[in-house]
Every structure is written in C-alpha cells, then in structure tokens.
Enzyme design. Structure first.
Site, PDB file in Angstrom:
ATOM      1  N   GLY A  34       0.783  -1.012   0.108  1.00 11.19           N
ATOM      2  CA  GLY A  34       0.064  -0.014  -0.135  1.00 11.19           C
ATOM      3  C   GLY A  34       0.859   1.406  -0.099  1.00 11.19           C
ATOM      4  O   GLY A  34       0.413   2.291  -0.645  1.00 11.19           O
TER       5      GLY A  34
ATOM      6  N   GLU B 142       1.836   1.901  -3.504  1.00 11.87           N
ATOM      7  CA  GLU B 142       0.604   2.327  -4.080  1.00 11.87           C
ATOM      8  C   GLU B 142       0.256   3.784  -3.788  1.00 11.87           C
ATOM      9  O   GLU B 142      -0.409   4.333  -4.904  1.00 11.87           O
ATOM     10  CB  GLU B 142      -0.554   1.113  -3.593  1.00 11.87           C
TER      11      GLU B 142
HETATM   12  N1  CO8 Z   1       2.003  -3.700   9.103  1.00 11.29           N
HETATM   13  C1  CO8 Z   1       2.237  -3.745  10.508  1.00 11.29           C
HETATM   14  N2  CO8 Z   1       3.310  -3.518  11.019  1.00 11.29           N
HETATM   15  C2  CO8 Z   1       4.606  -3.495  10.319  1.00 11.29           C
HETATM   16  C3  CO8 Z   1       4.533  -3.523   9.067  1.00 11.29           C
HETATM   17  C4  CO8 Z   1       3.125  -3.508   8.307  1.00 11.29           C
HETATM   18  N3  CO8 Z   1       2.954  -3.460   6.768  1.00 11.29           N
HETATM   19  N4  CO8 Z   1       5.708  -3.233   8.335  1.00 11.29           N
HETATM   20  C5  CO8 Z   1       6.537  -3.213   9.399  1.00 11.29           C
HETATM   21  N5  CO8 Z   1       5.653  -3.302  10.560  1.00 11.29           N
HETATM   22  C6  CO8 Z   1       6.356  -3.353  11.950  1.00 11.29           C
HETATM   23  C7  CO8 Z   1       7.193  -4.797  12.327  1.00 11.29           C
HETATM   24  O1  CO8 Z   1       5.904  -5.656  12.759  1.00 11.29           O
HETATM   25  C8  CO8 Z   1       7.856  -4.280  13.356  1.00 11.29           C
HETATM   26  O2  CO8 Z   1       6.992  -4.130  14.607  1.00 11.29           O
HETATM   27  P1  CO8 Z   1       7.654  -4.731  16.131  1.00 11.29           P
HETATM   28  O3  CO8 Z   1       8.718  -3.629  16.296  1.00 11.29           O
HETATM   29  O4  CO8 Z   1       6.557  -4.294  16.962  1.00 11.29           O
HETATM   30  O5  CO8 Z   1       8.246  -5.698  15.827  1.00 11.29           O
HETATM   31  C9  CO8 Z   1       8.181  -2.606  12.973  1.00 11.29           C
HETATM   32  O6  CO8 Z   1       7.558  -2.262  12.192  1.00 11.29           O
HETATM   33  C10 CO8 Z   1       9.673  -2.697  12.355  1.00 11.29           C
HETATM   34  O7  CO8 Z   1       9.662  -3.549  11.248  1.00 11.29           O
HETATM   35  P2  CO8 Z   1      10.606  -4.789  11.098  1.00 11.29           P
HETATM   36  O8  CO8 Z   1      11.340  -5.057  12.601  1.00 11.29           O
HETATM   37  O9  CO8 Z   1      10.233  -5.912  10.465  1.00 11.29           O
HETATM   38  O10 CO8 Z   1      11.721  -3.979  10.359  1.00 11.29           O
HETATM   39  P3  CO8 Z   1      12.968  -4.692   9.444  1.00 11.29           P
HETATM   40  O11 CO8 Z   1      13.776  -3.470   9.009  1.00 11.29           O
HETATM   41  O12 CO8 Z   1      13.396  -5.843   9.999  1.00 11.29           O
HETATM   42  O13 CO8 Z   1      12.024  -4.777   8.202  1.00 11.29           O
HETATM   43  C11 CO8 Z   1      10.343  -4.431   6.403  1.00 11.29           C
HETATM   44  C12 CO8 Z   1      11.391  -3.815   7.179  1.00 11.29           C
HETATM   45  C13 CO8 Z   1      11.290  -5.368   5.276  1.00 11.29           C
HETATM   46  C14 CO8 Z   1       9.578  -3.136   5.811  1.00 11.29           C
HETATM   47  C15 CO8 Z   1       9.362  -5.341   7.221  1.00 11.29           C
HETATM   48  O14 CO8 Z   1       8.980  -4.823   8.197  1.00 11.29           O
HETATM   49  C16 CO8 Z   1       8.493  -5.920   6.074  1.00 11.29           C
HETATM   50  O15 CO8 Z   1       8.476  -6.897   5.254  1.00 11.29           O
HETATM   51  N6  CO8 Z   1       7.117  -5.331   6.362  1.00 11.29           N
HETATM   52  C17 CO8 Z   1       5.956  -5.729   5.779  1.00 11.29           C
HETATM   53  C18 CO8 Z   1       5.864  -5.065   4.262  1.00 11.29           C
HETATM   54  C19 CO8 Z   1       4.730  -5.748   3.517  1.00 11.29           C
HETATM   55  O16 CO8 Z   1       4.456  -6.817   3.442  1.00 11.29           O
HETATM   56  N7  CO8 Z   1       3.848  -4.871   3.033  1.00 11.29           N
HETATM   57  C20 CO8 Z   1       2.735  -5.076   2.350  1.00 11.29           C
HETATM   58  C21 CO8 Z   1       1.383  -5.487   3.313  1.00 11.29           C
HETATM   59  S1  CO8 Z   1      -0.032  -5.760   2.520  1.00 11.29           S
HETATM   60  C22 CO8 Z   1      -0.446  -4.380   1.881  1.00 11.29           C
HETATM   61  O17 CO8 Z   1      -0.044  -3.173   1.724  1.00 11.29           O
HETATM   62  C23 CO8 Z   1      -1.817  -4.595   0.854  1.00 11.29           C
HETATM   63  C24 CO8 Z   1      -2.480  -3.124   0.593  1.00 11.29           C
HETATM   64  C25 CO8 Z   1      -4.060  -3.518   0.587  1.00 11.29           C
HETATM   65  C26 CO8 Z   1      -4.717  -2.276   0.307  1.00 11.29           C
HETATM   66  C27 CO8 Z   1      -4.465  -1.028   1.224  1.00 11.29           C
HETATM   67  C28 CO8 Z   1      -5.677  -0.350   1.405  1.00 11.29           C
HETATM   68  C29 CO8 Z   1      -5.591   0.971   2.201  1.00 11.29           C
END
Ligand code: CO8
Length: 260
Positions: free
Chosen positions: A111, A114
């Site tokens: 997102g 997007e």
């Molecule tokens: N949602 C919720 N929490 C998140 C997300 C997310 N998308 N991304 C990161 N976080 C959180 C982590 O859980 C973490 O929380 P905590 O400290 O409590 O454990 C904190 O942010 C820091 O993240 P990381 O420890 O994972 O940090 P890294 O540097 O290790 O990794 C990344 C960074 C690569 C960005 C990794 O966090 C990641 O892969 N995040 C998810 C990315 C992803 O899959 N995005 C797509 C989500 S689905 C989507 O967007 C569909 C859209 C649908 C339509 C939307 C309409 C509005």
C-alpha cells in the site's frame, strides 16, 4: 483538523503531509487511510496551498504497506471496504487540482508503493526500497498496484514485481520510471519542497488543467484523451492568467499571475 496518525504542515504556498506511525514503519491502518482522505480533501479546499509533498515519518519508511496486524480475523467483505477506502483516497489525490510530490524516504511497499503511485511525481532517497510484496502474504495488491504499476512502468515489469514480490532499489525504481528523481537521503525533503515551491509558482488554473488532462486522459483511447485535452486547453481561456502570460511574453517581462 487534528489527526492521530497523519500530520499536515501548511507553510504557504505548500503543505507537507506526513504519515506518522514510525514504530510500525508508517503502516496504513484503517484510521490512517481515513485521515489521509480527510487531509487531502481539506488541502484541496485550502487556498493557501498550491502544491503538496507527501512523506513518511522517521528515516526508515515512507509507508511499509497496509497494517498487517489488522488482517487477522477479517472476512473478505471487511477487506473490500478497506480496499475501497484506499481507492477513494488515491482518487482524491489524483483528481484534486493541486500536484502532490511523494518524497519516498525509505520503504514504499505494498500500500505504500500504491500510495506513492497515486502521487503525481515521485522523488526518492537513494536508500529507498520499493515493492509489491503482497504475494508473500498470500494476497495481491489492493489499492491499485495491479493497475497503476502497469500503467507507470509497463505490464511486463509490473507482472515481475507483483508476481514475485521482490523489493527493488531506488536506483532500479528510477531506471524503470517508477521514480522521477533520486537524491541522497539528507537532501530529499529539501529537493521535494523546492520542487513543490516551483510548481506552486505556476499559474494554478493551467496546472490544474494539466493535471486533469494527464490523469484522466492517459487510460482513455487516444481520441478520447485528445478530446479531454482540448476541453482542458480551451478552459485555460476562461482564466485571466492566460492573457497575462501571453502579454508578459510579448512585452518581454516576467508574468504576474493571479493567485487563485
Ligand atoms: N504492518 C504492520 N506492522 C508493520 C508493517 C506492516 N505492513 N511493516 C512493518 N511493521 C512493523 C513490524 O512488525 C515491526 O514491529 P515490532 O517492532 O513491533 O516488531 C516494526 O514495524 C519494524 O519492522 P521490522 O522489525 O520488520 O523492520 P525490518 O527493518 O526488519 O524490516 C520491512 C522492514 C522489510 C519493511 C518489514 O517490516 C516488512 O516486510 N514489512 C511488511 C511489508 C509488507 O508486506 N507490506 C505489504 C502489506 S500488504 C498491503 O500493503 C496490501 C495493501 C492493501 C490495500 C490497502 C488499502 C489502504
């Protein structure tokens, strides 16, 4: 207007909209999506604002996607409402008469990518990362990623990004046309706001017509797009800025455009 997850700073003639959930890499929960819609609608009405920069809080992320913690236990109808809300925000951004520059300061995933694509222009830090990783969650993009990405970079590369879910570097995003300009991270906001000021100095009626013709013409047939362009072109004649711009050229002086 006060928001919980979005900050809006107005500094005439521009505004900066920041998604402000740095602890979760600015992930978009339902509330944030609603706040973004309200923020852009409000800025559309604000005569002090002529161009907008959108960014994410902190140094790590623009927006790391939808908030995945909100996915658990949800049924498809609820997620349709969420996706539609996202589409509505993107449409508000694309149809408002003021340009929006995405200053992509870190991860722009799912997102987040997007949301950046719903902006008119994308500037990015050299350290930013882009991608549509939804497939890795058993999902597909839900806020226009399957549509806008193909329109921006071509269907072949869009398929590659959406099917494999790989992240790409800012340099690669620049090479495929997803990003307009790259900057060292510490210069990104200064460059984005400088460009916003440049756009804010343009005759706003003509800029609005340029945005409408471009955004609503590009996925029409060429004939329909050209018809829309002609309407927008003709509409420029309804505004005194055209007379001033032409007079300034002929009199070899700087144009003094009306603020509107
Ligand atoms: N949602 C919720 N929490 C998140 C997300 C997310 N998308 N991304 C990161 N976080 C959180 C982590 O859980 C973490 O929380 P905590 O400290 O409590 O454990 C904190 O942010 C820091 O993240 P990381 O420890 O994972 O940090 P890294 O540097 O290790 O990794 C990344 C960074 C690569 C960005 C990794 O966090 C990641 O892969 N995040 C998810 C990315 C992803 O899959 N995005 C797509 C989500 S689905 C989507 O967007 C569909 C859209 C649908 C339509 C939307 C309409 C509005």
């Amino acid at each position: 207007m006060e928001f919980n997850n979005v900050t809006v700073e107005v500094s005439k003639p521009i505004a900066i909209v920041t998604v402000n959930r740095p602890k979760v890499l600015n992930a978009l929960n339902l509330e944030t999506v609603g706040e973004l819609g309200a923020a852009f609608s409000m800025l559309e009405q604000n005569d002090d604002v002529r161009a907008i920069v959108m960014t994410g809080a902190g140094e790590k992320a623009f927006v790391a996607g939808a908030d995945i913690t909100e996915f658990r236990g949800k049924a498809a109808p609820e997620m349709i409402v969420f996706a539609k809300k996202g589409h509505d925000v993107a449409r508000i951004m694309e149809s408002m008469g003021k340009p929006i520059i995405a200053a992509v300061n870190g991860y722009a995933l799912g997102g987040g990518c997007e949301m950046a694509m719903a902006c008119d222009i994308r500037f990015a830090a050299e350290t930013a990362k882009f991608g549509q990783p939804e497939i890795l969650l058993g999902l597909i993009p839900g806020m226009g990623g399957t549509q806008r990405l193909a329109r921006l970079v071509g269907i072949g590369i869009a398929r590659e990004l959406v099917y494999a879910g790989e992240q790409i570097t800012a340099q690669r995003a620049y090479e495929i046309g997803l990003v307009n300009r790259l900057f060292p991270a510490d210069q990104l906001m200064a460059e984005a706001t400088k460009f916003a000021h440049k756009l804010a100095s343009m005759p706003s009626h003509a800029l609005k017509m340029a945005k409408l013709a471009t955004n609503f013409g590009y996925d029409q047939s060429l004939d329909n797009g050209l018809m829309l362009e002609t309407q927008c072109f003709a509409h420029c004649w309804s505004h005194p800025n055209l007379e001033e711009g032409v007079a300034a050229f002929l009199e070899k002086r700087k144009a003094n455009f009306h603020e509107d």
